[in-house]
Design a protein around this motif. Structure first.
Motif, PDB file in Angstrom:
ATOM      1  N   ASP A 120      -5.867  10.235  42.291  1.00 54.37           N
ATOM      2  CA  ASP A 120      -6.712  11.130  41.492  1.00 54.37           C
ATOM      3  C   ASP A 120      -6.825  12.504  42.145  1.00 54.37           C
ATOM      4  O   ASP A 120      -6.730  13.547  41.475  1.00 54.37           O
ATOM      5  CB  ASP A 120      -8.109  10.524  41.334  1.00 54.37           C
ATOM      6  N   ILE A 141      -5.402  15.982  40.432  1.00 55.09           N
ATOM      7  CA  ILE A 141      -6.323  17.067  40.094  1.00 55.09           C
ATOM      8  C   ILE A 141      -5.974  18.326  40.887  1.00 55.09           C
ATOM      9  O   ILE A 141      -6.006  19.447  40.353  1.00 55.09           O
ATOM     10  CB  ILE A 141      -7.777  16.629  40.351  1.00 55.09           C
ATOM     11  N   SER A 189     -12.462  12.181  42.370  1.00 58.72           N
ATOM     12  CA  SER A 189     -11.975  13.197  41.426  1.00 58.72           C
ATOM     13  C   SER A 189     -12.889  14.416  41.430  1.00 58.72           C
ATOM     14  O   SER A 189     -12.423  15.568  41.429  1.00 58.72           O
ATOM     15  CB  SER A 189     -11.903  12.611  40.012  1.00 58.72           C
TER      16      SER A 189
END
Length: 395
Positions: free
Chosen positions: A151, A155, A253
């Motif tokens: 994640d 991102i 995240s």
């Protein structure tokens, strides 16, 4: 005679019937572990003590009547019936009601550790540092195979592909996990591997998250000179690392969102600043251009006179005040001098002689004669009128 052979379903069904008949209603005290609430509203977790555990389920109707939010580590008192989940051959308790009974052993240990570390000042807000706005490199202390790292990488790549990511692989649960986390934090700090450090993992039970509440991990985060984000579990999860870090993120995240600025936003900000700077310089140049247009020999002389005039007026006013002051001072001194001259004139013996008086002295010794009785007959005297002098003899 051949023994009867059960199928798995038959045997499981018999066990289920026996358990349900033997334990139609039980009360049980235990610590919640591996708590999960699914989208339908049912609650699934385990109840455990120091040596054993049992699976538990609380269906939506009964869960809706709870006056508190269950969580891992909470000690509860439940009432329900024993059943068997036949699909997995696992016995469980189906809970009808549940009340809080205090803190569980693990939660109580974490709370005690939290109080002790807070008393040392490791969680104070004045220790918190802001995250760097434009990091070149972020470090991630987490499992190299976990979803949390994927994640964060996704991102980071989406938000700003110019930011580098240094992965510091660590064991994030089980025995020895705390030691590897501490070692990776200290390595990142010692070699200054990044501008921002993320320490965390994905969700899990209270036991799974225990390494991030380890005292050594908390102290390593507090001592780290790199601004640190703690990102442990899901939004409802927490660990003591959250309190020691400079920033707490609800998920890995979210930590990546906090640590990595959007490349598009930076470019937009640069464009805005460039436009503002261009407009400011243009306006300044226009003002200076207008000033230059007004400069000619005549205008320059006029501007000079306009600047000079207030100073000349002040000079004239000052000169006038000085002259008036000196005149008043001279007049006062002149009056004093006249008065002194008059005083001296009144005291001058010649003035007295001019009014018809004369001074009589003994012609022999010059003593002034003040009493006629003191002068014997035949004494020679010297008389001094306003002009000249006379000799006389007393008869």
């Amino acid at each position: 005679m051949e023994a009867f052979v059960y199928t798995v379903s038959q045997l499981t069904g018999l066990i289920k019937s026996m358990l349900q008949e033997s334990f139609p209603s039980v009360q049980l005290k235990g610590e919640i572990s591996n708590f999960k609430a699914n989208s339908t509203g049912h609650l699934y977790f385990s109840l455990k003590d120091s040596t054993a555990q049992i699976s538990a389920v609380m269906f939506r109707g009964q869960a809706g009547r709870l006056s508190f939010q269950p969580r891992d580590g909470m000690l509860v008192l439940v009432k329900g019936k024993i059943s068997v989940y036949e699909a997995q051959g696992r016995y469980q308790i189906i809970i009808d009601s549940m009340t809080q009974a205090g803190l569980g052993d693990i939660m109580e240990m974490i709370e005690a550790r939290k109080r002790a570390l807070a008393d040392e000042g490791l969680f104070d807000n004045d220790r918190k540092r802001p995250l760097p706005p434009y990091p070149a490199t972020i470090g991630v202390v987490t499992s190299p195979t976990g979803a949390a790292l994927r994640d964060i990488l996704n991102i980071t790549r989406r938000r700003n592909d110019t930011v580098s990511v240094v992965v510091l692989p660590a064991q994030v649960q089980g025995e020895g996990a705390a030691e590897t986390i501490i070692r990776m934090i200290q390595t990142a700090d010692q070699y200054r591997l990044c501008d921002t450090l993320i320490v965390g993992r994905g969700g899990g039970s209270l036991e799974d998250l225990l390494p991030f509440s380890d005292e050594g991990v908390v102290r390593a985060i507090a001592a780290c000179s790199i601004p640190t984000i703690s990102a442990v579990g899901h939004e409802i999860d927490w660990a003591l690392s959250d309190f020691a870090a400079d920033v707490r993120a609800p998920t890995p995240s979210a930590a990546a969102e906090l640590a990595v600025p959007e490349k598009r936003t930076i470019a937009e900000n640069i464009r805005e600043y460039r436009e503002i700077m261009h407009e400011s310089i243009s306006a300044r140049l226009e003002r200076e251009r207008l000033k230059l247009k007004s400069f000619s020999c005549e205008n320059l002389e006029l501007q000079f006179h306009l600047l000079e005039q207030p100073y000349l007026q002040r000079l004239e006013a000052g000169k006038k005040l000085l002259q008036e002051g000196m005149s008043r001072r001279l007049e006062g001194q002149r009056s004093k001098l006249t008065l002194l001259m008059q005083t001296l004139a009144y005291c001058n013996p010649q003035t007295i002689f001019d009014r018809g008086y004369a001074m009589v002295t003994d012609a022999e010794n010059g003593n002034v004669i003040r009493d006629a009785e003191s002068v014997p007959a035949g004494k020679e005297l010297l008389i001094r009128p306003a002009k000249g002098s006379l000799k006389a003899k007393v008869l």
